[in-house]
Design a protein around this motif. Sequence first.
Motif, short mmCIF file in Angstrom:
data_model
loop_
_atom_site.label_atom_id
_atom_site.label_comp_id
_atom_site.label_asym_id
_atom_site.label_seq_id
_atom_site.Cartn_x
_atom_site.Cartn_y
_atom_site.Cartn_z
N THR A 146 0.83 -1.21 0.00
CA THR A 146 0.00 0.00 0.00
C THR A 146 0.86 1.26 0.00
OG1 THR A 146 -0.15 -0.05 2.42
CG2 THR A 146 -1.90 -1.14 1.18
N CYS A 147 1.97 1.24 0.75
CA CYS A 147 2.91 2.38 0.81
C CYS A 147 2.25 3.65 1.34
CB CYS A 147 3.53 2.66 -0.56
SG CYS A 147 4.24 1.20 -1.36
N ASN A 148 1.12 3.50 1.99
CA ASN A 148 0.36 4.64 2.49
C ASN A 148 -0.36 4.22 3.77
OD1 ASN A 148 -1.47 6.73 2.98
ND2 ASN A 148 -1.86 7.08 0.81
N PRO A 149 -0.09 4.88 4.90
CA PRO A 149 -0.78 4.51 6.15
C PRO A 149 -2.30 4.53 6.02
CG PRO A 149 1.06 5.97 6.61
CD PRO A 149 0.93 5.92 5.12
N CYS A 150 -2.81 5.46 5.21
CA CYS A 150 -4.27 5.53 5.03
C CYS A 150 -4.79 4.28 4.33
CB CYS A 150 -4.64 6.78 4.23
SG CYS A 150 -4.22 8.32 5.05
N GLY A 151 -4.02 3.78 3.36
CA GLY A 151 -4.42 2.57 2.67
C GLY A 151 -4.38 1.35 3.56
N THR A 152 -3.53 1.36 4.57
CA THR A 152 -3.43 0.23 5.50
C THR A 152 -4.62 0.20 6.46
OG1 THR A 152 -1.02 0.46 5.39
CG2 THR A 152 -1.89 -0.91 7.16
N LEU A 153 -5.27 1.33 6.63
CA LEU A 153 -6.41 1.39 7.55
C LEU A 153 -7.60 0.58 7.06
CD1 LEU A 153 -6.38 5.20 8.52
CD2 LEU A 153 -5.60 3.28 9.91
N GLN A 154 -7.77 0.48 5.73
CA GLN A 154 -8.94 -0.23 5.18
C GLN A 154 -8.97 -1.70 5.56
OE1 GLN A 154 -9.54 0.24 0.98
NE2 GLN A 154 -11.10 -1.36 0.89
N PRO A 155 -7.92 -2.49 5.32
CA PRO A 155 -7.97 -3.90 5.75
C PRO A 155 -8.02 -4.06 7.26
CG PRO A 155 -5.79 -3.34 4.92
CD PRO A 155 -6.68 -2.20 4.57
N MET A 156 -7.45 -3.10 8.00
CA MET A 156 -7.56 -3.15 9.46
C MET A 156 -9.00 -2.96 9.89
SD MET A 156 -4.18 -0.96 10.63
CE MET A 156 -4.72 -0.93 12.35
N TRP A 157 -9.68 -2.00 9.26
CA TRP A 157 -11.07 -1.69 9.59
C TRP A 157 -11.98 -2.86 9.21
CZ3 TRP A 157 -13.40 2.61 11.86
CH2 TRP A 157 -14.78 2.70 11.73
N GLY A 158 -11.71 -3.47 8.04
CA GLY A 158 -12.56 -4.55 7.57
C GLY A 158 -12.21 -5.92 8.12
N GLY A 159 -11.16 -5.99 8.92
CA GLY A 159 -10.77 -7.27 9.50
C GLY A 159 -9.91 -8.12 8.60
N GLY A 160 -9.42 -7.53 7.49
CA GLY A 160 -8.57 -8.29 6.58
C GLY A 160 -7.21 -8.60 7.16
N ILE A 161 -6.70 -7.70 7.98
CA ILE A 161 -5.45 -7.93 8.70
C ILE A 161 -5.64 -7.53 10.15
CG2 ILE A 161 -3.98 -7.60 6.67
CD1 ILE A 161 -3.34 -4.81 7.69
N SER A 162 -4.82 -8.07 11.03
CA SER A 162 -4.93 -7.75 12.45
C SER A 162 -4.41 -6.35 12.72
CB SER A 162 -4.14 -8.77 13.27
OG SER A 162 -2.75 -8.67 12.99
N VAL A 163 -4.78 -5.81 13.86
CA VAL A 163 -4.29 -4.50 14.27
C VAL A 163 -2.77 -4.52 14.41
CG1 VAL A 163 -4.35 -2.75 16.09
CG2 VAL A 163 -6.45 -3.91 15.41
N LYS A 164 -2.24 -5.63 14.92
CA LYS A 164 -0.79 -5.75 15.08
C LYS A 164 -0.08 -5.72 13.73
CE LYS A 164 0.73 -8.42 18.29
NZ LYS A 164 1.10 -9.62 19.10
N MET A 165 -0.61 -6.45 12.76
CA MET A 165 0.00 -6.45 11.43
C MET A 165 -0.14 -5.08 10.77
SD MET A 165 1.67 -7.99 9.06
CE MET A 165 1.59 -9.76 9.39
N GLY A 166 -1.29 -4.45 10.94
CA GLY A 166 -1.48 -3.12 10.39
C GLY A 166 -0.52 -2.11 10.99
N GLY A 167 -0.35 -2.18 12.31
CA GLY A 167 0.59 -1.29 12.97
C GLY A 167 2.01 -1.53 12.52
#
Length: 239
Positions: free
Chosen positions: A82-103
């Motif tokens: 994604t190369c963009n923190p905002c883009g990483t928020l979408q799978p975190m919000w939808g449950g696609g990745i864990s909060v730990k992985m998103g962080g």
Amino acid sequence: ASLLLMAGIVVTVGLCRRLTRRRLRSHQRLCAFLLEMFSTFQICACTNELCLLSNVEPKPHTALTLTYGFTVLHGLTLTGSTCNPCGTLQPMWGGGISVKMGGLKIGAQFMAAVLARMFMHFIWSLEMAEPHFGALSQSCGNPMQTTEMQAFCIELLFSVVFQLTILRVESVNPKYKVHLMALLITMLVYAGGNLTGAIFNPALAFSLHANCFYDKFLSYSLVYWIAPSLGKFLILYVS
């Protein structure tokens, strides 16, 4: 020389990404961290160099052509990142990745932003190309050429348009998708580049204008961190 430098960065990052996938496939978190870091490094380093070429004649045609070309190149070579923190928020919000992985990925993006800035400052100190002369003497480049409120609204609007377009073109053939996204980014840069830089990427903004964050942290974090993040949450809430 600048184009060769950016091409070298793209090739080197491509080799690092391939090596990471081969050697660290069993280490999922470390692999994800490094892939995101290498990818974000490529975008931040190349964009730092492109900013130096923004005044090359004929203006703004040269800068916009390079923006489109390298955006397509990034899209083709950095698939899966994604190369963009905002883009990483979408799978975190939808449950696609864990909060730990998103962080972990967001941490990799900001680390890459810092490393890219340090690397480019080193390259500029060598003064291998004419645009590099005097590049290190600049403090805050002051990308905001309008009021803080207007800059906030511009980055918020651009983030909404960009993220909404990403959602709408998910089903498009990848070889056409990269050109559509590159065209959109080029149009946004043309529309608002002279007012805010049209960045809508918190990590990239920090890499490009770290000195501005040091000098005016509250205003720059509001415009370049909070505004694009808020735009992403608005899209997530609406969709």
